[in-house]
Design a protein around this motif. Structure first.
Motif, PDB file in Angstrom:
ATOM      1  N   LEU A   9       0.853  -1.187   0.000  1.00 30.70           N
ATOM      2  CA  LEU A   9       0.000   0.000   0.000  1.00 30.70           C
ATOM      3  C   LEU A   9       0.886   1.232   0.000  1.00 30.70           C
ATOM      4  O   LEU A   9       1.667   1.444   0.924  1.00 30.70           O
ATOM      5  N   TYR A  47      -5.952  -8.033   4.984  1.00 29.09           N
ATOM      6  CA  TYR A  47      -5.392  -6.686   5.083  1.00 29.09           C
ATOM      7  C   TYR A  47      -6.124  -5.868   6.147  1.00 29.09           C
ATOM      8  O   TYR A  47      -5.497  -5.188   6.955  1.00 29.09           O
ATOM      9  N   GLU A  48      -7.432  -5.978   6.168  1.00 34.68           N
ATOM     10  CA  GLU A  48      -8.191  -5.234   7.169  1.00 34.68           C
ATOM     11  C   GLU A  48      -7.914  -5.772   8.576  1.00 34.68           C
ATOM     12  O   GLU A  48      -7.767  -4.992   9.524  1.00 34.68           O
ATOM     13  N   LEU A  53      -7.340  -1.183   7.768  1.00 33.85           N
ATOM     14  CA  LEU A  53      -7.661  -0.434   6.545  1.00 33.85           C
ATOM     15  C   LEU A  53      -8.416  -1.288   5.544  1.00 33.85           C
ATOM     16  O   LEU A  53      -8.193  -2.492   5.440  1.00 33.85           O
ATOM     17  N   ARG A  54      -9.277  -0.615   4.758  1.00 35.97           N
ATOM     18  CA  ARG A  54      -9.978  -1.267   3.650  1.00 35.97           C
ATOM     19  C   ARG A  54      -9.345  -0.795   2.345  1.00 35.97           C
ATOM     20  O   ARG A  54      -9.370   0.406   2.039  1.00 35.97           O
ATOM     21  N   LEU A  55      -8.798  -1.725   1.612  1.00 39.72           N
ATOM     22  CA  LEU A  55      -8.188  -1.400   0.317  1.00 39.72           C
ATOM     23  C   LEU A  55      -9.281  -1.094  -0.698  1.00 39.72           C
ATOM     24  O   LEU A  55     -10.324  -1.755  -0.709  1.00 39.72           O
ATOM     25  N   GLU A  56      -9.034  -0.116  -1.562  1.00 34.07           N
ATOM     26  CA  GLU A  56     -10.052   0.257  -2.550  1.00 34.07           C
ATOM     27  C   GLU A  56      -9.701  -0.095  -3.986  1.00 34.07           C
ATOM     28  O   GLU A  56     -10.577  -0.234  -4.801  1.00 34.07           O
ATOM     29  N   TYR A  88      -7.242   3.745  -0.033  1.00 37.80           N
ATOM     30  CA  TYR A  88      -7.755   2.970   1.086  1.00 37.80           C
ATOM     31  C   TYR A  88      -8.690   3.837   1.914  1.00 37.80           C
ATOM     32  O   TYR A  88      -8.724   5.055   1.761  1.00 37.80           O
ATOM     33  N   ARG A  89      -9.440   3.179   2.789  1.00 37.18           N
ATOM     34  CA  ARG A  89     -10.299   3.874   3.742  1.00 37.18           C
ATOM     35  C   ARG A  89      -9.909   3.435   5.149  1.00 37.18           C
ATOM     36  O   ARG A  89      -9.539   2.287   5.355  1.00 37.18           O
TER      37      ARG A  89
END
Length: 160
Positions: A9, A47-48, A53-56, A88-89
């Motif tokens: 990331l 990943y979360e 984090l949430r990958l976008e 990411y969020r």
């Protein structure tokens, strides 16, 4: 054969990495696939779990066969699918069950404590998002014995 996924990331000129406690090596966060789970489902879940984090926009950038040889024979083998994302969020955790998380300048990746093979592909994917296919062979003591990268023109099996 075990299958694992991870993601590099990048946020501007830095990369989020996870410091594993056993060796103190920095790795791209990720984890093992569960039976019948897709590669993308594994990536988003792992990943979360590890980062918060949430990958976008994760996209596949590397497929690697990882091997451990002992006394000239294959002792262990796994496949690693490496993704790249730059969106990411959420807010990253400082630490998870897997280790400590920290942002690192992209320019420092080649100098961080890490598995030798990881250093080879982390920087290339973080800087250029190039697609790599490779094979990394380690000793039982985790010393890189040799590797190949087919995704780069002119790359041959090399003794590092």
């Amino acid at each position: 054969m075990q299958r694992v996924v991870n993601c590099i990331l990048r946020d501007k000129d830095r990369v989020l990495l996870l410091k594993k406690p056993r060796r103190g090596w920095w790795v791209a966060p990720g984890g093992k696939m569960e039976p019948a789970e897709s590669i993308m489902d594994t990536l988003l879940r792992e990943y979360e779990e590890e980062t918060g984090l949430r990958l976008e926009n994760a996209r596949l950038c590397g497929v690697f066969t990882m091997c451990v040889e002992d006394r000239g024979g294959l002792a262990k083998e796994w496949m690693m699918f490496t993704f790249f994302a730059d969106r990411y969020r959420g807010v990253p955790l400082k630490e998870s069950e897997e280790g400590i998380l920290a942002w690192h300048p992209v320019t420092s990746l080649s100098r961080l404590p890490a598995a030798s093979g990881d250093r080879i592909f982390l920087e290339r994917i973080a800087l250029r998002q190039e697609f790599l296919v490779g094979r990394f062979v380690y000793s039982p003591e985790e010393e890189l014995l040799r590797y190949t990268l087919n995704g780069l023109p002119g790359t041959k099996e090399v003794q590092p």
